[in-house]
Design a protein around this motif. Structure first.
Motif, PDB file in Angstrom:
ATOM      1  N   THR A 260      36.740  47.788  36.466  1.00 21.97           N
ATOM      2  CA  THR A 260      37.261  46.463  36.193  1.00 21.97           C
ATOM      3  C   THR A 260      38.307  46.509  35.088  1.00 21.97           C
ATOM      4  O   THR A 260      38.282  47.408  34.237  1.00 21.97           O
ATOM      5  CB  THR A 260      36.138  45.498  35.782  1.00 21.97           C
ATOM      6  N   ARG A 261      39.187  45.525  35.087  1.00 25.19           N
ATOM      7  CA  ARG A 261      40.181  45.424  34.014  1.00 25.19           C
ATOM      8  C   ARG A 261      39.644  44.632  32.832  1.00 25.19           C
ATOM      9  O   ARG A 261      40.291  44.558  31.797  1.00 25.19           O
ATOM     10  CB  ARG A 261      41.449  44.751  34.552  1.00 25.19           C
ATOM     11  N   ASP A 262      38.462  44.030  32.980  1.00 24.62           N
ATOM     12  CA  ASP A 262      37.870  43.243  31.895  1.00 24.62           C
ATOM     13  C   ASP A 262      36.357  43.488  31.881  1.00 24.62           C
ATOM     14  O   ASP A 262      35.606  42.816  32.583  1.00 24.62           O
ATOM     15  CB  ASP A 262      38.174  41.756  32.094  1.00 24.62           C
ATOM     16  N   VAL A 263      35.926  44.463  31.101  1.00 26.99           N
ATOM     17  CA  VAL A 263      34.519  44.854  31.059  1.00 26.99           C
ATOM     18  C   VAL A 263      33.627  43.701  30.601  1.00 26.99           C
ATOM     19  O   VAL A 263      32.564  43.441  31.186  1.00 26.99           O
ATOM     20  CB  VAL A 263      34.326  46.081  30.135  1.00 26.99           C
ATOM     21  N   LYS A 264      34.032  43.013  29.557  1.00 23.15           N
ATOM     22  CA  LYS A 264      33.210  41.929  29.022  1.00 23.15           C
ATOM     23  C   LYS A 264      33.009  40.809  30.045  1.00 23.15           C
ATOM     24  O   LYS A 264      31.910  40.269  30.181  1.00 23.15           O
ATOM     25  CB  LYS A 264      33.831  41.373  27.735  1.00 23.15           C
ATOM     26  N   ALA A 265      34.067  40.479  30.777  1.00 23.30           N
ATOM     27  CA  ALA A 265      33.974  39.426  31.792  1.00 23.30           C
ATOM     28  C   ALA A 265      33.026  39.842  32.899  1.00 23.30           C
ATOM     29  O   ALA A 265      32.234  39.039  33.409  1.00 23.30           O
ATOM     30  CB  ALA A 265      35.353  39.111  32.360  1.00 23.30           C
TER      31      ALA A 265
ATOM     32  N   ALA B  84      35.404  37.874  37.693  1.00 20.06           N
ATOM     33  CA  ALA B  84      35.934  38.961  36.872  1.00 20.06           C
ATOM     34  C   ALA B  84      36.899  39.794  37.714  1.00 20.06           C
ATOM     35  O   ALA B  84      36.763  39.857  38.935  1.00 20.06           O
ATOM     36  CB  ALA B  84      34.789  39.837  36.350  1.00 20.06           C
ATOM     37  N   PRO B  85      37.880  40.444  37.065  1.00 20.81           N
ATOM     38  CA  PRO B  85      38.862  41.263  37.809  1.00 20.81           C
ATOM     39  C   PRO B  85      38.260  42.609  38.227  1.00 20.81           C
ATOM     40  O   PRO B  85      38.564  43.661  37.667  1.00 20.81           O
ATOM     41  CB  PRO B  85      40.002  41.431  36.799  1.00 20.81           C
TER      42      PRO B  85
END
Length: 266
Positions: free
Chosen positions: A203-208, A176-177
């Motif tokens: 993070t730039r992608d919470v779900k990931a 994840a980012p």
């Protein structure tokens, strides 16, 4: 008073009402309010002081009054009144995986089980299978769940916790980012032992990030999985030998609130 403490209190009220067979709407209302508080980025104490609890979706006047009482006094009379209706130990049964309010109601009212020791004994002596909805497989699963719960209550050496945090960091950053990651709580205060580990990330992608966290290979049980917070039980190799279990929580923070969040959780 932290958001987590308020959410736990509201969930407990919902669970107690459910065990007592109270109106389903009231049960759902308390759990909905608890989830709303869990998802707040603002401090619930600030909302109480500013008179803005009504802005939280799912928090009506009655529940807002109870939150206010709890935040301002450190206790809630309604919660204490409900808890007094249960024998000591009954509510601890909810900590065992596979046991929800409805099953607690059956165990308590039909079998007279009021604590973990009583549940373990009943499962070992095959008393549970006499009740509809409980079978041989249920008894075996509950015995494993009780053992898992007890192991998860033990504290971990800071050395073991550090190794675990490093492994989780590497896992998350590869999937994840993640822009920032720090372990907070007693781990950050460098106590000799920790009861659990709180990991904060941006993070730039919470779900990931959430998917990667719950998919960490050493996760043995997912306690909860939300939009900005998840809790898991992780297995690790203890410095003193053998396998141990430790609860790890992941909290997603906004970049702008990183400093305040790190201080708040430490």
């Amino acid at each position: 008073m932290t958001n987590d403490e308020v959410a736990i209190l509201l969930h407990e009220i919902g669970d107690m009402l459910d065990i007592l067979g109270e109106d389903r709407f009231r049960v759902v209302s308390y759990h909905r309010a608890a989830r709303a508080v869990e998802g707040l980025t603002a401090d619930v104490g600030d909302l109480v002081r500013d008179g803005k609890l009504g802005d939280i979706p799912g928090v009506g006047t009655a529940i807002a009054e109870k939150i206010t009482e709890y935040v301002t006094t450190g206790r809630l009379g309604y919660h204490e009144e409900l808890k007094a209706r249960f024998p000591p130990g009954v509510l601890d049964l909810l900590q065992v995986r596979g046991i929800g309010p409805k099953k607690v109601q059956i165990l308590w009212q039909q079998l007279g089980i009021t604590d973990l020791a009583g549940l373990e004994e009943a499962a070992k002596h095959h008393r549970l299978r006499r009740i509809k909805g409980f079978g041989e497989k249920t008894e075996a699963n509950l015995l494993k769940a009780i053992e898992t719960y007890r192991q998860g209550q033990a504290r971990a050496l800071i050395w073991d916790a550090a190794q675990l945090v490093d492994a989780i960091r590497a896992h998350l950053e590869s999937r994840a980012p993640i822009t920032r990651l720090e372990a907070a709580g007693s781990f950050r205060r460098m106590r000799e032992t920790v009861g659990d580990v709180d990991i904060l990330v941006t993070t730039r992608d919470v779900k990931a990030a959430m998917r990667a966290f719950t998919a960490f290979p050493a996760v043995k049980q997912v306690y909860s999985e939300g939009e900005i917070k998840s809790s898991v039980l992780v297995e690790y190799d203890a410095y003193t030998g053998g396998k141990r279990l430790l609860q790890v929580d992941l909290e997603i923070l906004d970049a702008d609130s990183w400093g305040a969040g790190l201080q708040y959780f430490t």
